[in-house]
Write a protein that holds these residues in place. Structure first.
Motif, short mmCIF file in Angstrom:
data_model
loop_
_atom_site.label_atom_id
_atom_site.label_comp_id
_atom_site.label_asym_id
_atom_site.label_seq_id
_atom_site.Cartn_x
_atom_site.Cartn_y
_atom_site.Cartn_z
N SER A 197 34.72 -44.96 -32.69
CA SER A 197 35.63 -43.83 -32.59
C SER A 197 35.76 -43.30 -31.16
N SER A 198 34.94 -43.75 -30.24
CA SER A 198 35.01 -43.29 -28.86
C SER A 198 36.32 -43.75 -28.22
N PRO A 199 37.06 -42.82 -27.61
CA PRO A 199 38.34 -43.21 -26.98
C PRO A 199 38.13 -44.17 -25.83
N GLN A 200 38.96 -45.17 -25.76
CA GLN A 200 38.87 -46.17 -24.71
C GLN A 200 39.91 -45.97 -23.62
N SER A 201 40.94 -45.18 -23.91
CA SER A 201 41.99 -44.95 -22.92
C SER A 201 42.77 -43.69 -23.30
N ALA A 202 43.65 -43.27 -22.42
CA ALA A 202 44.50 -42.11 -22.70
C ALA A 202 45.44 -42.38 -23.85
N HIS A 203 45.67 -43.66 -24.14
CA HIS A 203 46.58 -44.03 -25.23
C HIS A 203 45.99 -43.77 -26.61
N ASP A 204 44.71 -43.43 -26.68
CA ASP A 204 44.05 -43.23 -27.98
C ASP A 204 44.24 -41.81 -28.53
N PHE A 205 44.98 -40.97 -27.82
CA PHE A 205 45.09 -39.56 -28.21
C PHE A 205 46.46 -39.21 -28.76
N THR A 206 46.45 -38.19 -29.61
CA THR A 206 47.69 -37.60 -30.12
C THR A 206 47.73 -36.15 -29.67
N VAL A 207 48.84 -35.72 -29.12
CA VAL A 207 48.99 -34.35 -28.62
C VAL A 207 50.20 -33.71 -29.29
N SER A 215 50.10 -43.48 -27.32
CA SER A 215 50.21 -44.94 -27.22
C SER A 215 51.65 -45.37 -26.93
N ILE A 216 52.60 -44.45 -27.11
CA ILE A 216 53.99 -44.79 -26.78
C ILE A 216 54.17 -45.01 -25.28
N TYR A 217 53.18 -44.59 -24.50
CA TYR A 217 53.26 -44.74 -23.05
C TYR A 217 52.50 -45.97 -22.54
N LYS A 218 52.12 -46.86 -23.45
CA LYS A 218 51.48 -48.10 -23.01
C LYS A 218 52.43 -48.86 -22.09
N PRO A 263 41.31 -32.55 -26.43
CA PRO A 263 40.57 -33.82 -26.35
C PRO A 263 41.04 -34.73 -25.22
N ILE A 264 42.35 -34.75 -24.96
CA ILE A 264 42.85 -35.61 -23.88
C ILE A 264 42.26 -35.17 -22.55
N TYR A 265 42.06 -33.85 -22.36
CA TYR A 265 41.50 -33.37 -21.10
C TYR A 265 39.99 -33.60 -21.03
N LYS A 266 39.33 -33.57 -22.14
CA LYS A 266 37.91 -33.91 -22.14
C LYS A 266 37.73 -35.36 -21.70
N TYR A 267 38.63 -36.21 -22.18
CA TYR A 267 38.57 -37.63 -21.79
C TYR A 267 38.88 -37.80 -20.30
N GLY A 270 46.15 -47.17 -19.59
CA GLY A 270 45.63 -45.89 -20.04
C GLY A 270 44.32 -45.48 -19.40
N LYS A 271 43.89 -46.19 -18.36
CA LYS A 271 42.63 -45.87 -17.67
C LYS A 271 42.89 -44.91 -16.50
#
Length: 238
Positions: A75-85, A96-99, A182-186, A212-213
């Motif tokens: 469940s650990s996020p691997q990239s910014a694409h793993d989040f929903t805002v 993930s639409i920004y991949k 969560p996106i900012y924590k990442y 997404g890195k």
């Protein structure tokens, strides 16, 4: 010749003597030695059941630890694409639409001393490279000097009317503290600042590659156009 009554008394006396001897012997013998006449509790059914219970509990605990660790890893996020805002209207947006896009993620404010210069240059940078794959993601935040007090609708109207912003402006978030998005924590965990992970002020910037890195982080006073070279590099523009 003993009478029947005498024989009975003799048998009782012998039985009593035998029991007394056994009792005395058990008192002199260590409880768990091989010579004891009493059974050792170590090998009793109760003891064996207790050992079996402990072993089973240990296996269940270790299995639970392995399971939880595995779930946490998955469940650990691997990239910014793993989040929903949330967008400014409260709708979910899957990042993930920004991949395949290069992202510049910025916490914005409408009443900051850095507002005019940053919004102006963000609009210029976006107009120049949006067709080459750049996206700017603006997250309003009111944590710094309460300089973003308006509603999401007011914030979007301000940015789009005054600065002609065409990039997405999302719902207001917190970027520091326990309630940070969560996106900012990442983002912060991926690229710490010079004086710690916390965002220092409005218009801090994170540059994110097509996978997404997080590639780099810039201070609020770093102007958007000053990182144009880094943006072009990630876009693959000579």
């Amino acid at each position: 010749m003993l009478t029947s009554r005498s024989r009975i008394l003799s048998q009782k006396n012998l039985s009593f003597a035998s029991l007394s001897a056994s009792f005395l012997l058990s008192k002199q013998t260590p409880f768990n030695s091989k010579q004891t006449l009493l059974p050792s509790l170590h090998n009793s059914p109760v003891s064996l059941h207790s050992q079996s219970f402990k072993a089973g509990a240990s296996r269940r605990f270790l299995g639970s630890v392995r399971f939880n660790h595995s779930m946490a890893s998955q469940s650990s996020p691997q990239s910014a694409h793993d989040f929903t805002v949330k967008d400014a209207k409260g709708n979910d947006v899957d990042l993930s639409i920004y991949k395949g896009k290069v992202l510049l993620i910025v916490n914005v404010a409408s009443q900051c001393g850095l507002t005019d210069s940053n919004y102006t240059e963000l609009t210029q940078l976006y107009a120049k490279y949006k067709d080459q794959g750049l996206e700017i993601l603006a997250f309003p935040c009111n944590q710094f000097g309460s300089q973003e007090p308006g509603s999401s609708e007011e914030i979007v109207e301000f940015a789009c009317t005054r600065f002609k912003a065409e990039y997405p402006i999302f719902d207001k978030v917190e970027v520091n503290g326990n309630n940070a998005a969560p996106i900012y924590k990442y983002l912060k965990s991926s690229k710490g600042g010079l004086f710690g992970d916390n965002i220092k002020w409005n218009f801090s910037k994170f540059l994110v590659d097509k996978d997404g890195k997080v590639v780099d982080r810039y201070a609020p006073t770093t102007s958007p156009l000053s990182i144009e070279k880094e943006v072009k590099k990630l876009l693959g523009i000579a």
